[in-house]
Design a protein around this motif. Structure first.
Motif, short mmCIF file in Angstrom:
data_model
loop_
_atom_site.label_atom_id
_atom_site.label_comp_id
_atom_site.label_asym_id
_atom_site.label_seq_id
_atom_site.Cartn_x
_atom_site.Cartn_y
_atom_site.Cartn_z
N ASN A 290 0.99 -1.12 -0.05
CA ASN A 290 -0.12 0.05 -0.10
C ASN A 290 0.93 1.24 -0.09
OD1 ASN A 290 -2.77 -0.68 -0.23
ND2 ASN A 290 -2.52 -1.52 1.94
N HIS A 291 1.81 1.25 -0.94
CA HIS A 291 2.56 2.62 -1.18
C HIS A 291 3.07 2.59 -2.94
CE1 HIS A 291 5.79 -0.77 -0.09
NE2 HIS A 291 6.19 -0.43 -1.46
N THR A 339 0.02 2.99 -6.66
CA THR A 339 0.26 2.31 -5.41
C THR A 339 -0.13 0.99 -5.72
OG1 THR A 339 -0.44 2.48 -3.31
CG2 THR A 339 -2.10 2.81 -4.86
N ASN A 341 -0.04 -3.31 -3.64
CA ASN A 341 0.16 -4.26 -2.54
C ASN A 341 0.10 -5.62 -2.73
OD1 ASN A 341 -2.50 -5.07 -2.67
ND2 ASN A 341 -3.35 -3.54 -1.30
N THR A 367 9.12 6.34 -1.28
CA THR A 367 8.28 5.42 -0.91
C THR A 367 7.15 6.20 -0.19
OG1 THR A 367 9.64 3.50 -0.52
CG2 THR A 367 7.36 3.39 0.34
N MET A 369 3.07 6.41 1.32
CA MET A 369 2.05 5.32 1.57
C MET A 369 0.72 5.94 1.09
SD MET A 369 3.93 3.48 3.03
CE MET A 369 2.58 2.17 3.83
N GLU A 370 -0.02 4.77 0.41
CA GLU A 370 -1.44 5.04 0.06
C GLU A 370 -2.14 3.97 -0.13
OE1 GLU A 370 -4.11 7.39 -3.41
OE2 GLU A 370 -2.10 8.45 -2.61
N ASN A 371 -3.16 3.68 0.24
CA ASN A 371 -3.96 2.46 0.13
C ASN A 371 -4.41 2.16 -1.22
OD1 ASN A 371 -3.60 1.66 2.70
ND2 ASN A 371 -5.69 2.49 3.29
#
Length: 372
Positions: A290-291, A339, A341, A367, A369-371
């Motif tokens: 989630n990045h 982004t 995951n 890096t 962070m973002e869902n």
């Protein structure tokens, strides 16, 4: 906190500038812009009144009628000046002009005259103005067959079309991230100047760019090899090339699996660039990531277990889902400004190998962070 509005926010430069401003939420507040603001005095006035900085990128670049281009671009500047005057704005206005100013064409004239009009507004109304003369810009997500031959070449090479060179001229280019950094520097310094020439970062013949891109197609797109990337320019060009791949059709790519009486052997990455290789184990139901990255090249390789890899381009809502299994080892490469995951969707521990083209630097991690 500085309030910044971008006319032409939906365009190539506008999107990159808007997304980069979002990386500094404690420093900048983004004032939302929509294309129809120039059709409504009320909406445009409200937009301008909320801005400490206005970056004027909105313009028409291509049309069959050159006079229509000239009239449209002049009218956009005149409407912006009218709104700045009506709201008594003291904003810092940055204007994107073009190296076409040097040529005798209506597009270049519209840019030069628009820059001069805004400079006069700032001088007469106590505003701050920066007129930027910008060389050719390239980078991810630029519209092909429009105003960037790099975008056109990349799109054709990744869609089984043949690029052609009409004029093998000597071209000065700047990568979109370098241009955005230049704009942010001027914004932070409130650095006004009637005209400032944005320096180019690379100068080559059109054919030289095509040779590099054709090599990326053979090595990376067809064979999965990470090519030699010896300079920041080559990394930027490679990341630009990758952005034109239809990721949902191209990935995941299955590895060549070699098995004998001893077990199995899989080659994970063949590269002509350095970097860092690592692995992880992930328990069932756990999500990693989630990045997103703005420059790094990264490969996720699932070798044991069941995984769901998800990608979403920043600023969009579409999520790409990739299901990978260690029974058929495969990989997915992470595009920049997506982004991403990885989730263990199986009942056993998940084993994943990661390759990234640069070693981790805590002082400059790239890096965010973002869902997904």
């Amino acid at each position: 906190m500085m309030r910044i509005g971008i006319t032409g926010q939906e365009g190539f430069i506008g999107q990159h500038l808007y997304n980069t401003l979002g990386l500094y939420p404690k420093e900048f507040l983004r004032v939302e812009y929509h294309r129809d603001f120039f059709d409504s005095e009320e909406k445009l006035n409200k937009f301008v009144s909320e801005c400490d900085v206005v970056v004027h990128l909105a313009a028409l670049n291509r049309h069959n009628d050159a006079q229509f281009i000239y009239d449209t671009n002049k009218k956009l500047v005149e409407k912006l000046i009218s709104s700045l005057t009506f709201t008594r704005s003291k904003a810092h206005v940055l204007f994107s002009s073009s190296s076409q100013e040097e040529h005798d064409n209506l597009y270049g004239r519209s840019k030069k005259e628009g820059r001069q009009l805004l400079s006069n507004w700032a001088e007469n109304n106590g505003g701050c103005f920066t007129g930027m003369v910008i060389p050719n810009v390239f980078g991810p997500f630029c519209k092909p067959n429009y105003n960037s031959f790099i975008a056109t070449f990349c799109h054709k090479l990744t869609h089984n079309e043949l690029p052609n060179i009409e004029v093998d001229s000597d071209v000065k280019l700047i990568y979109i991230d370098d241009l955005v950094s230049f704009i942010l520097k001027k914004i932070r310094a409130r650095d006004g100047a009637e005209v400032v020439t944005v320096p180019y970062t690379e100068r080559r013949k059109v054919s030289e760019f095509l040779v590099l891109l054709e090599d990326y197609k053979i090595q990376y797109f067809q064979l999965g090899i990470i090519p030699a990337l010896n300079t920041p320019f080559e990394i930027n060009l490679f990341n630009t090339f990758r952005s034109y791949i239809d990721h949902d059709r191209h990935f995941p790519i299955k590895f060549a699996l070699h098995a004998d009486q001893r077990g199995k052997f899989v080659e994970i990455v063949r590269l002509k660039s350095g970097g860092q290789v690592s692995f992880s184990t992930t328990f069932p139901g756990v999500v990693r990531g989630n990045h997103f990255h703005t420059r790094k090249i990264e490969r996720f390789s699932v070798i044991k277990g069941e995984a769901l890899i998800q990608l979403r381009q920043i600023g969009t809502n579409e999520v790409l889902d990739f299901f990978l299994s260690g029974e058929e080892p495969a990989y997915v490469d992470m595009p920049i400004w997506y982004t991403h995951n990885i989730k263990n969707i199986g009942t056993d521990e998940l084993y994943t190998l990661f390759w990234i083209n640069e070693c981790f630097d805590p002082a400059n991690p790239d890096t965010y962070m973002e869902n997904v």
